[in-house]
Design an enzyme around this catalytic site. Structure first.
Site, PDB file in Angstrom:
ATOM      1  N   GLY A  40      -0.816  42.051 -28.366  1.00 58.21           N
ATOM      2  CA  GLY A  40       0.607  41.790 -28.457  1.00 58.21           C
ATOM      3  C   GLY A  40       1.374  43.029 -28.840  1.00 58.21           C
TER       4      GLY A  40
ATOM      5  N   ASP B 233      12.377  34.787 -40.974  1.00 64.15           N
ATOM      6  CA  ASP B 233      12.241  34.683 -39.508  1.00 64.15           C
ATOM      7  C   ASP B 233      11.273  33.548 -39.160  1.00 64.15           C
ATOM      8  OD1 ASP B 233      12.899  35.369 -36.939  1.00 64.15           O
ATOM      9  OD2 ASP B 233      11.446  36.990 -36.775  1.00 64.15           O
TER      10      ASP B 233
END
Length: 441
Positions: free
Chosen positions: A24, A153
């Site tokens: 990622g 977040d």
């Protein structure tokens, strides 16, 4: 069984890690999977991009993960310092005087995240699993808040899943000590001048005020939107226009209540969801109070967990097998990162197979936005594309790209220009890409 740990201030080095694999990437850098030779299992390593000095936020994240260590938070094993072999020959880099890269060593979650699970299943989760996930996230967030910390977040991409689909909070890149516990002199510059970090679809209405400083009510609102995603198996707000979504949220609009199902605890979770996303921060429940609801609902449905996990595992394997069969004999698919700040989520997708003539401008923009991490890694003819874009790329940006050492860095700089230039420039970039890198589209 005791889990391995490191001695304080003793980072892992290259000699103990092998089989590196990029899983990622994002604005902060990249995440790799690597095998620890002595421990005998895989770990995840979060690194900043090459040439980027270690920022305070990386070590703040490490401190937060250490302080928030519990069963519902991703485990931090320690830190890394070295020359990742995936970035080039370590010996030559060391001899060339290149500074070593630093990063975080964390538990590797093979099941991915809630977001990747949604993408694989395409349907709402089985109810017992919904109840457990809702409770585990609340447990992790309550522990975080009890340590006077915030996440900042919270969303499906940042809720990782272990082998049995238990939730682990992750990606604390925007975490911080609660405002009430932090002196102004200790705040990063962006907090002194206004706060607009995070993912806008999960941010409360008050966060879009330039003078806003984050408090715990921020996380509670995000949890309410996350609950909606867990209940529905979808992403909130199908519109991807930030201005429209922000205007709607500030006006009090929320995602539509998922279709009711006849299950024990449904009404309780929906009521909690709506309380958490209340427009008035003072009316949102604390996580400690929310636990009373989530624990009761989970207890009512606990007996269904083994069967639910078994069914999800079958569906998970089926989705993976189906994807493998659909790509057999084809070019290797992209590993696509779901876009937003520091999240560490990824999914497998084939490139869009549509000719340039058939692509509308919105389709081109969508392609450029969705495949950003993959294009940054794979495009090599960056300056040639820049030449085709002509005056759409400012001279300063062009000079900065030309001075960059690698295509990877040039592409990151080019994407900054694309973002500031709007949809017209992104569509033109797609056309240039189709001309010079047809294999990528």
């Amino acid at each position: 069984m005791a889990l391995p740990s490191q001695k304080p201030n003793e980072p892992l080095g290259d000699e103990i890690l092998q089989d590196w694999e990029n899983i990622g990437s994002g604005g902060f850098g990249d995440v790799y999977k690597a095998r620890h030779k002595d421990w005998g299992f895989d770990v995840a390593i979060k690194l900043l991009h090459r040439g980027v000095c270690p920022s305070a936020s990386l070590w703040i994240e490490a401190e937060v993960m250490t302080r928030a260590s519990c069963d519902c938070v991703l485990r931090l094993y320690g830190t890394y310092k070295g020359f990742p072999p995936i970035e080039g020959d370590p010996v030559q880099r060391r001899r060339g005087g290149e500074p070593m890269q630093e990063g975080l060593v964390m538990a590797f979650m093979e099941r991915g995240s809630l977001q990747s699970l949604f993408d694989k299943l395409h349907d709402p989760l089985l109810w017992p699993l919904v109840c457990r996930l809702a409770h585990q996230v609340a447990v992790g967030m309550n522990f975080l808040h009890q340590q006077d910390l915030m996440h900042g977040d919270l969303k499906p991409c940042n809720v990782l899943l272990d082998d049995h689909f238990n939730a682990k909070l992750a990606d604390f890149g925007l975490s911080r000590v609660s405002t009430s516990c932090m002196s102004t002199s200790c705040m990063p510059t962006e907090e002194k001048t206004g706060y607009l970090q995070g993912t806008y679809k999960y941010m409360p209405p008050e966060a879009f005020d330039s003078s806003y400083h984050p408090v715990r009510a921020f996380d509670i609102y995000s949890y309410g939107i996350l609950l909606w995603s867990i209940l529905s198996g979808k992403e909130p707000y199908p519109c991807n226009n930030p201005e429209l979504v922000i205007e709607s949220v500030r006006g009090g609009q929320r995602p539509p209540t998922p279709k009711k199902i006849d299950k024990e605890g449904w009404n309780e979770l929906v009521n909690l969801m709506e309380q958490c996303w209340d427009n008035d921060p003072s009316k949102r429940p604390k996580f400690k109070d929310s636990l009373e609801t989530t624990e009761a609902v989970f207890s009512q449905n606990r007996d269904g967990i083994p069967d639910a996990v078994c069914q999800v595992e079958k569906a998970f394997r089926g989705a993976t097998t189906s994807n493998q069969l659909s790509t057999r004999g084809k070019k290797k698919p992209f590993i696509e990162r779901t876009e937003s700040n520091d999240e560490v989520d990824f999914k497998i997708r084939d490139p869009i197979k549509v000719s340039t003539r058939e692509m509308s401008c919105p389709d081109k923009v969508k392609f450029v936005d969705e495949y950003r991490p993959n294009l940054i890694r794979n495009v090599t003819k960056v300056m040639e594309i820049t030449d085709l874009l002509g005056e759409m790329v400012h001279d300063e940006a062009r000079a900065s790209m030309a001075a960059a050492e690698t295509s990877y860095i040039r592409m990151r700089k080019l994407y900054s220009s694309l973002h500031s230039g709007g949809d017209k420039v992104k569509a033109a970039f797609y056309d240039a890409l189709a001309q010079l890198h047809p294999e990528l589209v």
